[in-house]
Design a protein around this motif. Structure first.
Motif, short mmCIF file in Angstrom:
data_model
loop_
_atom_site.label_atom_id
_atom_site.label_comp_id
_atom_site.label_asym_id
_atom_site.label_seq_id
_atom_site.Cartn_x
_atom_site.Cartn_y
_atom_site.Cartn_z
N ASP A 250 0.85 -1.20 0.00
CA ASP A 250 0.00 0.00 0.00
C ASP A 250 0.89 1.25 0.00
N PRO A 251 0.31 2.43 -0.22
CA PRO A 251 1.12 3.66 -0.30
C PRO A 251 1.91 3.98 0.97
N ALA A 252 1.36 3.72 2.13
CA ALA A 252 2.10 4.00 3.37
C ALA A 252 3.33 3.12 3.49
N GLN A 253 3.19 1.85 3.12
CA GLN A 253 4.34 0.94 3.14
C GLN A 253 5.36 1.34 2.07
N GLU A 254 4.88 1.81 0.93
CA GLU A 254 5.78 2.28 -0.13
C GLU A 254 6.60 3.47 0.36
N GLN A 255 5.96 4.38 1.08
CA GLN A 255 6.70 5.53 1.61
C GLN A 255 7.75 5.09 2.61
N LEU A 256 7.42 4.14 3.48
CA LEU A 256 8.42 3.62 4.42
C LEU A 256 9.57 2.95 3.66
N ARG A 257 9.25 2.19 2.63
CA ARG A 257 10.29 1.52 1.83
C ARG A 257 11.27 2.56 1.28
N LEU A 258 10.73 3.64 0.74
CA LEU A 258 11.58 4.70 0.20
C LEU A 258 12.38 5.40 1.30
N ASP A 259 11.76 5.63 2.45
CA ASP A 259 12.46 6.24 3.59
C ASP A 259 13.62 5.36 4.05
N TYR A 260 13.39 4.04 4.12
CA TYR A 260 14.44 3.12 4.54
C TYR A 260 15.60 3.16 3.54
N LEU A 261 15.28 3.18 2.24
CA LEU A 261 16.33 3.25 1.22
C LEU A 261 17.11 4.56 1.32
N ASP A 262 16.42 5.66 1.59
CA ASP A 262 17.11 6.94 1.80
C ASP A 262 18.04 6.86 3.01
N HIS A 263 17.55 6.27 4.08
CA HIS A 263 18.37 6.11 5.28
C HIS A 263 19.65 5.33 4.96
N LEU A 264 19.51 4.23 4.24
CA LEU A 264 20.68 3.42 3.91
C LEU A 264 21.62 4.14 2.96
N ALA A 265 21.09 4.95 2.06
CA ALA A 265 21.93 5.73 1.15
C ALA A 265 22.73 6.80 1.91
N GLN A 266 22.16 7.32 2.97
CA GLN A 266 22.80 8.38 3.75
C GLN A 266 23.73 7.87 4.84
N HIS A 267 23.55 6.60 5.24
CA HIS A 267 24.30 6.07 6.39
C HIS A 267 24.94 4.72 6.04
N ASP A 268 26.25 4.73 5.83
CA ASP A 268 26.94 3.46 5.59
C ASP A 268 26.81 2.53 6.79
N ASP A 269 26.62 3.12 7.99
CA ASP A 269 26.46 2.33 9.22
C ASP A 269 24.99 2.18 9.60
N GLY A 270 24.08 2.36 8.65
CA GLY A 270 22.65 2.37 8.91
C GLY A 270 22.05 1.05 9.36
N MET A 271 22.84 -0.02 9.35
CA MET A 271 22.37 -1.33 9.81
C MET A 271 22.64 -1.56 11.29
N TRP A 272 23.44 -0.71 11.89
CA TRP A 272 23.99 -1.03 13.21
C TRP A 272 23.46 -0.14 14.31
#
Length: 178
Positions: free
Chosen positions: A19-41
């Motif tokens: 759904d659109p809300a989950q799509e927005q979270l998916r994009l937010d998570y990808l942005d987070h990972l693009a901005q933070h090499d340590d975003g998993m930890w």
């Protein structure tokens, strides 16, 4: 950047949000990972990717929840990714196995069921949520991270858990068709 970071990016890029809300979270998570090499930890601020799994017995129509030691809430199994986790799915399955004490759990599917972002005492958790299948005769064992473990019928979850757990159960049930 770790292999787990790369796997998380791949999983999130490939995942079809329901759904659109989950799509927005998916994009937010990808942005987070693009901005933070340590975003998993865990040390990553303001947040980090986590992995969880709702342990279900679809035959018995029940779900195993943990009374989280720190949060004092009934939740699915899950937590922080660890360097030894090869994939997000591995992380979710490891957490489910460790926290439930049930050997032989299997993931319902290789891709996530749902995403959920929530604030915890350590930081924002960008949780990638899976479902794990337990055999009907599975016996749970309380870990040091839990105050208690308990099986609840699908229709009982709303009385003990918050809306995020209810939403994860609803999405899981939709995926398995029960």
């Amino acid at each position: 950047m770790s292999d787990l970071h790369a796997d998380a990016v791949r999983v999130l890029k490939d995942w079809d949000a329901p759904d659109p809300a989950q799509e927005q979270l998916r994009l937010d998570y990808l942005d987070h990972l693009a901005q933070h090499d340590d975003g998993m930890w865990k040390p990553c601020r303001p947040g980090h990717i986590t992995a969880s799994a709702l342990v279900i017995d679809p035959v018995g129509g029940r779900v195993l929840l943990t009374l989280h030691r720190k949060l004092k809430m009934w939740l699915q199994m899950g937590g922080h990714c660890e360097p030894g986790d090869a994939t997000l799915a591995d992380s979710a399955l490891r957490e489910a196995t460790e926290e439930s004490g049930i050997a032989g759990l299997t993931l319902l599917r290789a891709e996530p069921v749902k995403l959920d972002r929530h604030e915890t005492p350590c930081a924002w958790h960008l949780d990638v949520q899976y479902a794990a299948i337990a055999e009907p005769d599975a016996v749970e064992e309380i870990s040091e991270e839990s105050l208690d473990l308990k099986w609840y019928g699908f229709d009982e979850v709303g009385a003990v858990a918050d809306g995020s757990v209810e939403a994860l159960l609803a999405r899981t049930r939709a995926v398995i068709g029960v």
